[in-house]
Write a protein that holds these residues in place. Structure first.
Motif, short mmCIF file in Angstrom:
data_model
loop_
_atom_site.label_atom_id
_atom_site.label_comp_id
_atom_site.label_asym_id
_atom_site.label_seq_id
_atom_site.Cartn_x
_atom_site.Cartn_y
_atom_site.Cartn_z
N SER A 175 1.17 -3.64 -10.17
CA SER A 175 3.01 -2.78 -10.41
C SER A 175 2.47 -3.16 -12.20
CB SER A 175 3.65 -4.05 -10.27
OG SER A 175 3.25 -4.18 -8.52
N ILE A 184 0.94 -1.46 0.21
CA ILE A 184 -0.01 -0.13 -0.08
C ILE A 184 1.21 1.46 -0.04
CG2 ILE A 184 -2.17 -0.86 0.84
CD1 ILE A 184 -1.91 -0.27 3.66
N GLY A 211 6.18 -2.96 -5.27
CA GLY A 211 7.78 -2.10 -6.20
C GLY A 211 8.21 -3.37 -7.14
N GLU A 232 -1.90 -0.26 -14.01
CA GLU A 232 -1.51 1.48 -13.03
C GLU A 232 -1.43 2.65 -13.97
OE1 GLU A 232 -4.09 3.46 -11.46
OE2 GLU A 232 -3.22 2.21 -9.63
N LYS A 235 4.83 -3.99 4.02
CA LYS A 235 5.49 -4.31 5.26
C LYS A 235 6.33 -3.33 5.87
CE LYS A 235 9.87 -5.16 1.84
NZ LYS A 235 10.47 -5.72 1.78
N LYS A 236 5.71 -2.35 5.32
CA LYS A 236 6.82 -0.66 6.13
C LYS A 236 5.67 -0.54 7.69
CE LYS A 236 8.38 2.02 2.15
NZ LYS A 236 7.46 2.86 1.51
N ALA A 277 0.37 10.00 -10.14
CA ALA A 277 0.44 11.24 -8.46
C ALA A 277 0.02 12.02 -8.97
CB ALA A 277 1.56 10.46 -7.80
N THR A 306 0.39 -4.84 -5.82
CA THR A 306 0.63 -3.47 -6.45
C THR A 306 2.30 -2.79 -5.27
OG1 THR A 306 -0.19 -2.58 -4.36
CG2 THR A 306 -1.62 -1.76 -6.15
N THR A 330 9.71 8.36 -10.79
CA THR A 330 9.80 6.80 -10.58
C THR A 330 9.60 5.92 -11.72
OG1 THR A 330 9.67 5.23 -8.82
CG2 THR A 330 8.14 6.42 -9.06
N1 LIG Z 1 4.01 6.21 -7.82
C1 LIG Z 1 3.23 5.68 -9.57
O1 LIG Z 1 2.66 7.27 -9.83
C2 LIG Z 1 2.93 4.66 -10.64
C3 LIG Z 1 2.40 4.99 -11.53
C4 LIG Z 1 1.63 3.45 -12.32
C5 LIG Z 1 1.98 2.79 -11.93
N2 LIG Z 1 3.04 2.34 -11.20
C6 LIG Z 1 4.38 1.28 -10.76
O2 LIG Z 1 3.44 1.21 -9.08
C7 LIG Z 1 4.27 -0.09 -8.32
C8 LIG Z 1 3.70 0.25 -6.81
O3 LIG Z 1 4.18 1.54 -7.54
P1 LIG Z 1 4.37 2.29 -5.99
O4 LIG Z 1 4.98 3.56 -6.23
O5 LIG Z 1 3.46 2.63 -5.32
O6 LIG Z 1 5.97 2.04 -5.06
P2 LIG Z 1 6.05 2.25 -3.88
O7 LIG Z 1 7.18 1.54 -3.27
O8 LIG Z 1 5.14 3.51 -2.92
O9 LIG Z 1 5.08 0.92 -3.43
C9 LIG Z 1 4.83 -0.55 -2.76
C10 LIG Z 1 5.15 -1.20 -1.21
O10 LIG Z 1 5.53 -2.01 -1.87
C11 LIG Z 1 5.82 -3.11 -0.17
N3 LIG Z 1 6.13 -4.45 -0.33
C12 LIG Z 1 7.29 -4.37 -0.97
N4 LIG Z 1 7.57 -5.80 -0.28
C13 LIG Z 1 6.49 -6.04 0.25
C14 LIG Z 1 6.25 -7.54 1.24
N5 LIG Z 1 7.35 -8.60 0.52
N6 LIG Z 1 5.32 -7.16 1.33
C15 LIG Z 1 4.30 -6.07 1.87
N7 LIG Z 1 4.69 -4.69 1.18
C16 LIG Z 1 5.73 -5.07 0.25
C17 LIG Z 1 6.64 -1.34 0.18
O11 LIG Z 1 6.57 -1.41 1.74
C18 LIG Z 1 6.15 -0.15 -0.12
O12 LIG Z 1 4.95 0.74 0.26
C19 LIG Z 1 5.73 0.11 -9.64
O13 LIG Z 1 5.53 -1.32 -10.13
C20 LIG Z 1 5.34 1.11 -10.58
O14 LIG Z 1 5.85 1.61 -10.98
C21 LIG Z 1 2.98 3.51 -10.30
#
Ligand SMILES: NC(=O)c1ccc[n+]([C@@H]2O[C@H](COP(=O)([O-])OP(=O)(O)OC[C@H]3O[C@@H](n4cnc5c(N)ncnc54)[C@H](O)[C@@H]3O)[C@@H](O)[C@H]2O)c1
Length: 435
Positions: free
Chosen positions: A121, A10, A86, A154, A33-34, A158, A84, A259
């Motif tokens: 993702s 999340i 990383g 997605e 996990k955060k 943002a 969702t 990112t």
């Molecule tokens: N940020 C954007 O604007 C955006 C837009 C479209 C797509 N995306 C894609 O969406 C995906 C997520 O991006 P984001 O920006 O939300 O990343 P993020 O790093 O903000 O979120 C990922 C979350 O996953 C959690 N996580 C990782 N490993 C875990 C585990 N083993 N157990 C539980 N939680 C775990 C992390 O702690 C983190 O909070 C990526 O593939 C990104 O490329 C992002």
């Protein structure tokens, strides 16, 4: 299964999505996990800025529609499990799927017939098939018949999540006969039109959505460097290209990063049949900070930045967000520091503590507009900066945030309305350096 949906990871994407599901009456579990994220949410606070999210968080928590946990195994309580996580890129130009694999391994013993795993993702082509194969190999499911796997990328920007979630076409690429339909059942509730396709086409559509933007921004950035080489004004040239021309469309220059854009092209490049083109696009965008540093050097007294105070305005990777991940501002500051400049940063939206505007710009020899926050796009802001900086200070504004049509210019002259060439007496550059 006592829940409708579990969202694993999340972060910036997963949390707004979990809120959107919960707000539409789905019993939702958010997993991460955060500890900090879980603690902020338990406290009723958003861990980052997303317009509209605070009110929805309060609403869904009051209604008891959003549960939170750090335990991935609990995702099996929901029929739909949305990942969702990383998906960074290794420096080898290769997707890093370790977060997805780790969560799959935690989930494996708990998966049952009827579960639907949705990859939200951004992923490299072939990753949805990999995930389906991994689950079949380790648990003996037949994906598409007794367990479902789909890629539902997605594409929301943002800061625009709640504006776009119910309108942007929702691409659904399911494995086998039924995965797409089962995944679509979940997303239909968000209101956007569902566009069914194959997993590979969904993967390609997402990464090429971002490659298109990254490439479109590289062109004006490259043009900005070429204009400096020839002593031309990039904003004039862009205007000449686009004005009343039906096949124009050149974008504006800027510090293109973030990112997503900075890594999604590598998911194509890792197996590219024509390797190198997208790397070149990346190199152009990555060169903008050095271009600005070199431009300032040419304009400041003595041709050096040594012991000069340089104010960097904006740490976020784009306007109106507090997201600093993969922002080129940090690369810019590192390069400035390697020139022995005294760097002073300010960003009112920054989660890290920065100097005030007065502290950062006061007595500065140069000011770099590194982020084009909307609140700064105001002549009063230009006047404020000009009155704070040292006499003769130089402004670098690659975004044209102040509408002065000058990448570089003498700050006071620009604020006084002297025009795009104000104080810009730098000699033409040699060929732009590509890092
Ligand atoms: N940020 C954007 O604007 C955006 C837009 C479209 C797509 N995306 C894609 O969406 C995906 C997520 O991006 P984001 O920006 O939300 O990343 P993020 O790093 O903000 O979120 C990922 C979350 O996953 C959690 N996580 C990782 N490993 C875990 C585990 N083993 N157990 C539980 N939680 C775990 C992390 O702690 C983190 O909070 C990526 O593939 C990104 O490329 C992002």
């Amino acid at each position: 299964m006592d829940l409708d949906v579990a969202v694993v990871g999340i972060g910036r994407v997963g949390l707004p999505l979990a809120l959107a599901f919960a707000d539409r009456g789905l019993r939702t579990l958010g997993i991460d996990k955060k500890i900090d994220t879980l603690a902020a949410l338990a406290d009723g606070r958003m861990p980052f800025y997303e317009p509209g999210a605070d009110e929805i968080l309060t609403r869904v928590q009051d209604a008891g529609m959003l549960e939170l946990s750090g335990d991935v195994a609990l995702a099996a309580r929901a029929r739909h499990i949305v990942l969702t996580l990383g998906t960074p890129s290794f420096t080898h130009i290769e997707i890093d799927v370790s977060q997805i694999r780790s969560v799959l391994d935690d989930l494996l013993p708990h998966l049952r017939e009827g579960h639907c795993i949705v990859l939200r993702s951004t992923i490299a082509p072939g990753t949805t098939e990999f995930v389906a194969g991994y689950l079949e190999m380790h648990r003996g499911f037949t994906v598409g018949e007794d367990l479902f796997v789909a890629h539902v990328p997605e594409r929301i920007a943002a800061s625009r999540f709640f504006e776009e979630i119910s309108t942007l076409p929702c691409i659904v690429g399911g494995i086998g006969e039924r995965s797409g339909d089962v995944a679509a059942e979940l997303f239909t509730g968000l209101g956007a039109p569902i566009v069914p396709t194959s997993p590979i086409e969904a993967e390609l559509a997402k990464i090429w959505t971002n490659i298109l933007r990254y490439t479109m921004f590289a062109l004006p950035n490259r043009l900005m460097m070429e204009c400096e080489q020839y002593g031309a004004n990039v904003f004039e040239v862009i205007d000449l290209i686009n004005r009343d021309y039906p096949r124009g469309g050149m974008k504006m220059p800027g510090m293109t990063a973030g990112t997503c854009l900075r890594k999604d092209f590598t998911f194509s490049e890792e197996r590219s049949p024509a390797p190198g083109m997208l790397l070149a696009v990346s190199r152009v965008n990555e060169s903008v900070p050095l271009f600005l540093v070199d431009g300032l050097k040419r304009r400041l007294a003595g041709g050096t930045l040594r012991a000069k105070k340089i104010a960097v305005l904006g740490l976020a990777f784009k306007s109106d967000t507090d997201d600093e991940r993969d922002s080129l501002s940090f690369k810019l500051m590192r390069l400035l520091e390697r020139e022995l400049a005294l760097v002073a940063a300010h960003d009112p939206m920054s989660p890290s503590s920065t100097l005030t505007l007065e502290e950062a710009v006061g007595g500065a020899d140069a000011v770099v507009l590194a982020t084009n926050h909307t609140s700064w796009q105001d002549p009063l802001m230009l006047e404020r900066i000009a009155s704070l900086a040292a006499p003769g200070a130089v402004l670098a504004d690659p975004w044209d945030c102040f509408d002065q049509r000058a990448v570089f210019g003498e700050l006071r002259a620009l604020a006084d309305g002297a025009g795009p060439d104000a104080g810009d007496s730098a000699p033409p550059a040699t060929a732009p350096t590509i890092v």
